[in-house]
Design an enzyme around this catalytic site. Structure first.
Site, PDB file in Angstrom:
ATOM      1  N   ASP A  10       0.875  -1.174   0.000  1.00 33.33           N
ATOM      2  CA  ASP A  10       0.000   0.000   0.000  1.00 33.33           C
ATOM      3  C   ASP A  10       0.907   1.217   0.000  1.00 33.33           C
ATOM      4  O   ASP A  10       1.473   1.582   1.031  1.00 33.33           O
ATOM      5  CB  ASP A  10      -0.894  -0.023   1.246  1.00 33.33           C
ATOM      6  CG  ASP A  10      -1.706   1.262   1.414  1.00 33.33           C
ATOM      7  OD1 ASP A  10      -1.716   2.087   0.474  1.00 33.33           O
ATOM      8  OD2 ASP A  10      -2.323   1.437   2.487  1.00 33.33           O
ATOM      9  N   LYS A  72       2.994  11.661  -3.372  1.00 29.06           N
ATOM     10  CA  LYS A  72       2.133  10.767  -4.154  1.00 29.06           C
ATOM     11  C   LYS A  72       1.131  11.565  -4.994  1.00 29.06           C
ATOM     12  O   LYS A  72       0.761  11.154  -6.093  1.00 29.06           O
ATOM     13  CB  LYS A  72       1.403   9.809  -3.219  1.00 29.06           C
ATOM     14  CG  LYS A  72       0.388   8.901  -3.890  1.00 29.06           C
ATOM     15  CD  LYS A  72      -0.250   7.972  -2.884  1.00 29.06           C
ATOM     16  CE  LYS A  72      -1.408   7.193  -3.471  1.00 29.06           C
ATOM     17  NZ  LYS A  72      -2.008   6.249  -2.505  1.00 29.06           N
TER      18      LYS A  72
END
Length: 574
Positions: A10, A72
């Site tokens: 993740d 991100k």
């Protein structure tokens, strides 16, 4: 010799985790400091060494100009982050986090790790998915599969629900993204029926909104703008994050910032904040949760009353206002059947086990859907008037993937010699309002009257969210493939190889030193926040710990470490 396992990762905006399937159940693996959550943070120390994880995140308060967070959100763009003298792309920063997780898995499992399943937000488009794959390759991983985060959560959920038939909604609000997915479970088959979301909504936004509310108070009372002082703003954001977490349990808390320096003025800030005041600051953000949830229901063709369970995933769903909204939208109390921070990593591990063909999951099947519509730019003629910039979807959002769809288009002029095929993703009727993916120029068309040359454009979309485009000029036998080589944030093979080589040359902080380095970074960050006797007490423990490290006596180091770590943990709970 058995193959090394494929790990599930993740790769989060705020925190990242790595997991594997053990004894039929997914389990997250600890990092170098024994924690499961690894902050998605990179910092450059004074000696040029690279820190990744908890130590880097702690330095965000004391060295914001040398630390990168939330990168991100920039995946698939050409943004460059400056960390002191170092400059890094989002892919390179993400690769450092992935390499750290890879090493953690290797230490925990005692084998080399070569392959991974990596999760992305459902609302990540083609550019972001390609960038994530590139980051994995830079980190030395073969990326076996890119899987949507809520789909991963659904897999983890479905692992324990295989004997049931139900329809559920997964609300996944993490540090930087929000996804909502409608799914159905029937005899071990998990069918994703729709996905929606907001790729720029997460816990970080709630932190900023609360920090801005407090900054406005300070400006009104003291006449200075904290947001214009990078170090003071970093401290206020960190304090707002801790206040947000405390307000998930309490009705009121205090934001305390001793010796906050702005524009040469040193202030002692103590601002009380209630949950009601915080939720007022978050009102617009909460409203942004509502629209994707309703859109996902609409795309699945369901009413809220037809949903059996609502599952909350992601650390930010711990905020009471999120669960209250979920209950209001779906008319039932939402559930936390999985650890909110670990659910996505657990699902990635399940997908990795499916990829390996593990017997523990051989009765599970999962289908996914395309989160965006994909199409091309076209024009329509009305008499003598031509309207351009028209978005013509070829593959609609909600289509079960993998999928292949074809549409036929025709020329708009007599003897038209070339056609520019522009590919977009999005839902707006105008291409200019959607995400541009790339352009391909189809040249040397045979002479023909307007509309007499049919051109078939086929979109093939796989389970990794990767789009391939084929063009067929009907009646000519001519076929061409659409490959976009130059896009912002997309790396060619040579660039990936160069980035991997550059990362191998970086001076990474020694892994075995990370527990002590992280403790010192956390202590330094706390020292900034304390005053008086509390600061003096911390300073004394810091001196004692540093002296023990210099003396290199293991027993003394451990005793000093425990004392310092205990004090830091005390203040993290306050």
């Amino acid at each position: 010799m058995s193959r090394p396992p494929i790990v599930g990762i993740d790769l989060g905006t705020t925190y990242s985790l790595v997991a594997v399937l053990r004894d039929g159940a997914p389990a997250c693996l600890p990092n170098a400091i024994g924690e499961l959550l690894t902050p998605s943070a990179v910092s450059v120390a004074a000696d040029g060494s690279i820190l990744v994880g908890a130590a880097a995140r702690a330095r965000a308060t004391t060295h914001p100009d040398r630390t990168a967070l939330t990168f991100k959100r920039d995946m698939g763009t050409d943004r460059v982050h400056a960390l002191g003298d170092q400059k890094m792309t989002p892919q390179q920063l993400s690769a450092l986090v992935l390499a750290s997780l890879k090493k953690d898995a290797e230490v925990a499992l005692g084998v080399g790790i070569e392959e991974a399943v990596i999760t992305v937000p459902a609302y990540f488009g083609d550019l972001q998915r390609q960038a994530t794959r590139a980051a994995g390759e830079i980190a030395g991983l073969k990326v076996e599969r890119i899987i949507n985060e809520p789909t991963a959560a659904a897999l983890a959920y479905g692992l324990h629900q295989r004997d049931r038939e139900l329809r559920a909604v997964v609300l996944d609000l993490g540090g930087g993204t929000f996804d909502v997915t409608v799914l159905q479970i029937m005899e071990g088959v998990i069918e994703i029926q729709s996905s929606a979301g907001d790729a720029r909504l997460g816990g970080e936004d709630f932190d900023i909104a609360l920090a801005e509310r407090i900054a406005a108070r300070i400006q009104k009372a003291r006449g200075v703008d904290v947001r214009q002082a990078p170090l003071a703003w970093a401290r206020l954001r960190a304090a707002a994050e801790m206040a947000k977490k405390r307000l998930s349990e309490a009705e009121q808390t205090q934001v305390v910032l001793p010796d906050l320096t702005v524009e040469g003025k040193v202030m002692q800030v103590e601002e009380p904040i209630t949950r009601a005041e915080a939720e007022d600051a978050w009102a617009e953000l909460i409203e942004r949760v509502r629209a994707p949830a309703l859109r996902a229901l609409r795309d699945a063709g369901l009413a809220a009353s037809q949903v059996d369970e609502v599952l909350l995933v992601g650390g930010s769903t711990r905020m009471p206002c999120v669960s209250h909204l979920a209950a209001q939208l779906f008319g039932r109390l939402p559930l936390r059947k999985l650890p909110p921070d670990e659910a996505v990593a657990h699902g990635a591990a399940v997908q990795a086990a499916l990829k390996e063909g593990r017997s523990e999951v051989d009765d599970m099947v999962v289908t996914d859907v395309a989160p965006f519509s994909l199409g091309i730019s076209t024009g329509d003629r009305f008499g003598q008037q031509v309207v351009s910039d028209v978005f013509s979807p070829i593959l609609e959002r909600g289509t079960v993937i993998p999928a292949s769809r074809v549409s036929t288009f025709r020329t708009m002029r007599d003897n038209q010699q070339e056609v520019e095929i522009e590919v977009f993703q999005g839902e707006h009727s105008q291409c200019s309002r959607n995400q541009h993916l790339g352009t391909y120029l189809l040249k040397n068309l045979p002479p023909a009257p307007e509309g007499k040359i049919p051109i078939d454009v086929r979109f093939t979309y796989d389970q990794n969210g990767i789009l391939e485009i084929d063009i067929d000029l009907e009646g000519t036998g001519r076929k061409e493939s659409f490959v976009i080589l130059q896009r912002p944030g997309m790396m060619a093979e040579a660039e990936i190889a160069a980035a991997r080589k550059a990362m191998a040359g970086l001076k990474l902080h020694p892994r075995e030193a990370l527990p002590n380095t992280t403790l010192l970074a956390r202590a330094d960050a706390l020292h900034v926040e304390l005053t008086g006797e509390a600061r003096a007490h911390l300073a004394g423990l810091l001196v004692r710990f540093r002296a023990a490290l210099e003396a290199q006596d293991p027993a003394t180091i451990e005793e000093a470490r425990q004392a310092l770590a205990g004090l830091i943990e005390h203040y993290r709970r306050v």
